[in-house]
Design a protein around this motif. Structure first.
Motif, PDB file in Angstrom:
ATOM      1  N   SER A   9       0.905  -1.100   0.139  1.00 32.85           N
ATOM      2  CA  SER A   9       0.036  -0.054  -0.029  1.00 32.85           C
ATOM      3  C   SER A   9       1.072   1.354  -0.010  1.00 32.85           C
ATOM      4  CB  SER A   9      -0.960  -0.120   1.340  1.00 32.85           C
ATOM      5  OG  SER A   9      -0.098   0.181   2.406  1.00 32.85           O
ATOM      6  N   GLY A  10       0.190   2.456  -0.334  1.00 30.78           N
ATOM      7  CA  GLY A  10       0.916   3.761  -0.240  1.00 30.78           C
ATOM      8  C   GLY A  10       1.859   3.832  -1.306  1.00 30.78           C
ATOM      9  N   VAL A  53       6.165  13.474   0.135  1.00 33.83           N
ATOM     10  CA  VAL A  53       5.030  13.143   1.114  1.00 33.83           C
ATOM     11  C   VAL A  53       5.071  13.859   2.286  1.00 33.83           C
ATOM     12  CG1 VAL A  53       4.634  10.547   0.461  1.00 33.83           C
ATOM     13  CG2 VAL A  53       5.811  11.239   2.339  1.00 33.83           C
ATOM     14  N   ALA A  54       3.725  14.328   2.726  1.00 32.34           N
ATOM     15  CA  ALA A  54       3.462  15.009   3.998  1.00 32.34           C
ATOM     16  C   ALA A  54       2.741  13.775   4.913  1.00 32.34           C
ATOM     17  CB  ALA A  54       2.675  15.957   3.794  1.00 32.34           C
ATOM     18  N   ALA A  55       3.249  13.771   6.219  1.00 33.43           N
ATOM     19  CA  ALA A  55       2.814  12.854   6.982  1.00 33.43           C
ATOM     20  C   ALA A  55       2.372  13.314   8.485  1.00 33.43           C
ATOM     21  CB  ALA A  55       4.000  11.513   7.113  1.00 33.43           C
ATOM     22  N   VAL A  84      -0.462   9.384   5.064  1.00 33.69           N
ATOM     23  CA  VAL A  84       0.216  10.217   4.371  1.00 33.69           C
ATOM     24  C   VAL A  84      -0.027  10.480   2.914  1.00 33.69           C
ATOM     25  CG1 VAL A  84       2.531   8.978   5.171  1.00 33.69           C
ATOM     26  CG2 VAL A  84       1.333   8.285   2.871  1.00 33.69           C
ATOM     27  N   ALA A  85       0.288  11.722   2.387  1.00 27.90           N
ATOM     28  CA  ALA A  85      -0.243  12.147   1.080  1.00 27.90           C
ATOM     29  C   ALA A  85       0.845  12.495   0.270  1.00 27.90           C
ATOM     30  CB  ALA A  85      -1.379  13.281   1.062  1.00 27.90           C
ATOM     31  N   GLU A  86       0.695  12.333  -1.281  1.00 31.49           N
ATOM     32  CA  GLU A  86       1.897  13.111  -2.019  1.00 31.49           C
ATOM     33  C   GLU A  86       1.929  14.283  -1.981  1.00 31.49           C
ATOM     34  OE1 GLU A  86       2.126  10.809  -5.589  1.00 31.49           O
ATOM     35  OE2 GLU A  86       3.421  12.009  -6.557  1.00 31.49           O
ATOM     36  N   VAL A  87       3.268  15.034  -2.051  1.00 33.99           N
ATOM     37  CA  VAL A  87       3.110  16.377  -2.294  1.00 33.99           C
ATOM     38  C   VAL A  87       3.219  16.829  -3.682  1.00 33.99           C
ATOM     39  CG1 VAL A  87       4.644  18.556  -1.737  1.00 33.99           C
ATOM     40  CG2 VAL A  87       4.352  16.448   0.060  1.00 33.99           C
ATOM     41  N   PRO A  88       2.280  17.603  -4.030  1.00 33.23           N
ATOM     42  CA  PRO A  88       2.218  17.910  -5.611  1.00 33.23           C
ATOM     43  C   PRO A  88       3.460  18.493  -6.022  1.00 33.23           C
ATOM     44  CG  PRO A  88       0.127  18.359  -4.579  1.00 33.23           C
ATOM     45  CD  PRO A  88       1.041  18.123  -3.385  1.00 33.23           C
ATOM     46  N   ALA A  89       3.765  18.609  -7.244  1.00 35.76           N
ATOM     47  CA  ALA A  89       4.830  19.366  -7.751  1.00 35.76           C
ATOM     48  C   ALA A  89       4.692  20.918  -7.488  1.00 35.76           C
ATOM     49  CB  ALA A  89       5.020  19.220  -9.397  1.00 35.76           C
ATOM     50  N   ALA A 141      -4.300  14.994   1.225  1.00 35.58           N
ATOM     51  CA  ALA A 141      -4.244  15.213  -0.194  1.00 35.58           C
ATOM     52  C   ALA A 141      -5.158  16.342  -0.537  1.00 35.58           C
ATOM     53  CB  ALA A 141      -4.561  13.957  -0.828  1.00 35.58           C
ATOM     54  N   THR A 142      -6.090  16.550  -0.100  1.00 34.63           N
ATOM     55  CA  THR A 142      -6.999  17.898  -0.388  1.00 34.63           C
ATOM     56  C   THR A 142      -6.313  19.010   0.251  1.00 34.63           C
ATOM     57  OG1 THR A 142      -9.168  16.353  -0.079  1.00 34.63           O
ATOM     58  CG2 THR A 142      -9.338  18.833   0.217  1.00 34.63           C
TER      59      THR A 142
END
Ligand SMILES: NC(=O)c1ccc[n+]([C@@H]2O[C@H](COP(=O)([O-])OP(=O)(O)OC[C@H]3O[C@@H](n4cnc5c(N)ncnc54)[C@H](OP(=O)(O)O)[C@@H]3O)[C@@H](O)[C@H]2O)c1
Length: 298
Positions: free
Chosen positions: A71-72, A79-81, A98-103, A253-254
């Motif tokens: 997963s993940g 990422v931010a966590a 966690v969520a991916e940090v956008p470019a 992520a939002t």
């Protein structure tokens, strides 16, 4: 690895020291942390945790080791966590947190979001705020600044309560009040970060059917409700707590998406290296930081 660990005898009760490498469970990934952010609760209560505990909840960095269960995000993903033990060179964290940090999003901004941003977002989601009057107390702080911005995005009429005129700098609300002075009409929702006598006074400002969400108690003072003072005629007024930080990944992520789109400012008011933790903690407690304190590990 190095980490900020609890030491009740150290300045601000934390010390940069060697700590064991995190041991991830199958559903956890390991983040190589580049930035961390401070929250009032962590700073206030650092000294009451067991000595040696790796402290902190907010981090941003890069996935060093993906989760064993598949997963993940993959290795190398920024990422931010959100999770216990964040103030370390490496943290193990559930992939659901966690969520991916956008470019294009600054990792310092990403680190500012988890605790404060999620709290503001999730508390606002508990009510329909479009066209409603929303009062945010402690609006100049970490949670408060996110709450003001998100409530305006949600179409509320936002009243930001701060402690002094200087603390209003950079706040964009429909009304800015000192304490509760000048709130001349009832409000539908109160996000209360301060507690104490101000919470007691805020209760009287609630419209019938309105709600207070007590997020925090930055004042550290008791709130005294005299007998029958909670009684009201008509639709019930309610008061409730907030502390729901389960499965925060999608909401994180939002928030990161809002930042990437330029709709949400992380309002980082203090930047430094994590060797300066004690200075940042003192400034936070002294109410001199507009918004969030973020420390880099570089
Ligand atoms: N329930 C949860 O899950 C959750 C999550 C996050 C935070 N919290 C809690 O929510 C509260 C706000 O957190 P935060 O990170 O936004 O804190 P913060 O950045 O330190 O902001 C706190 C704000 O409270 C105001 N305040 C009013 N009276 C105060 C007093 N006597 N002492 C200190 N501050 C006072 C300050 O106003 P001025 O700046 O205008 O002076 C300050 O802006 C804290 O109690 C925190 O522990 C709870």
């Amino acid at each position: 690895m190095l980490a900020l660990v609890v030491d009740p005898g150290a300045p601000a009760s934390l010390r940069l020291a060697e700590a064991p490498e995190p041991q991830p469970s199958p559903g956890q990934l390991v983040v190589e942390v580049s930035h961390i952010s401070l929250n009032r609760g962590e700073v206030t209560f650092a000294g009451s945790r067991p000595p040696g505990t790796v402290h902190g909840y907010d981090a941003a960095g890069v996935v060093a080791r993906p989760a064993a269960d598949g997963s993940g995000p993959a290795a190398g993903t920024p990422v931010a966590a959100f999770g216990a033990g964040a103030w370390a060179q490496r943290m193990a964290v559930e992939t659901s947190a966690v969520a991916e940090v956008p470019a294009g999003v600054d990792p310092a901004a990403a680190a500012a979001l988890p605790m404060a941003g999620l709290t503001a977002l999730r508390t606002l989601r508990t009510r329909d705020i479009l066209g409603r009057r929303v009062l945010v107390t402690g609006a100049a702080g970490g949670v408060g600044r996110f709450a003001v911005q998100l409530a305006r995005m949600g179409g509320a009429h936002v009243i930001a309560s701060v402690g002094s005129p200087a603390r209003a700098e950079g706040l964009e609300a429909d009304e800015i009040v000192i304490g509760l002075d000048g709130v001349d009409r009832p409000v539908d929702l109160i996000l209360d970060n301060v507690g104490g006598p101000q919470l007691r006074a805020a209760w009287e400002l609630l419209a019938p059917g309105g709600s207070v969400r007590n997020i925090g108690w930055a004042s550290g003072e008791p709130a005294v409700f005299e007998p029958y003072s909670l009684f009201s005629i008509g639709p019930a007024k309610t008061m409730s707590t907030f502390g729901d930080v389960r499965e925060v990944g999608p909401d994180l992520a939002t928030l990161l998406g809002f930042v990437a789109e330029g709709r949400l400012s992380p309002q980082v008011g203090w930047r430094g290296n994590w060797t300066e933790y004690d200075k940042a903690a003192a400034a936070l407690l002294a109410r001199t930081i507009p918004g969030k304190a973020v420390l880099s590990l570089a």
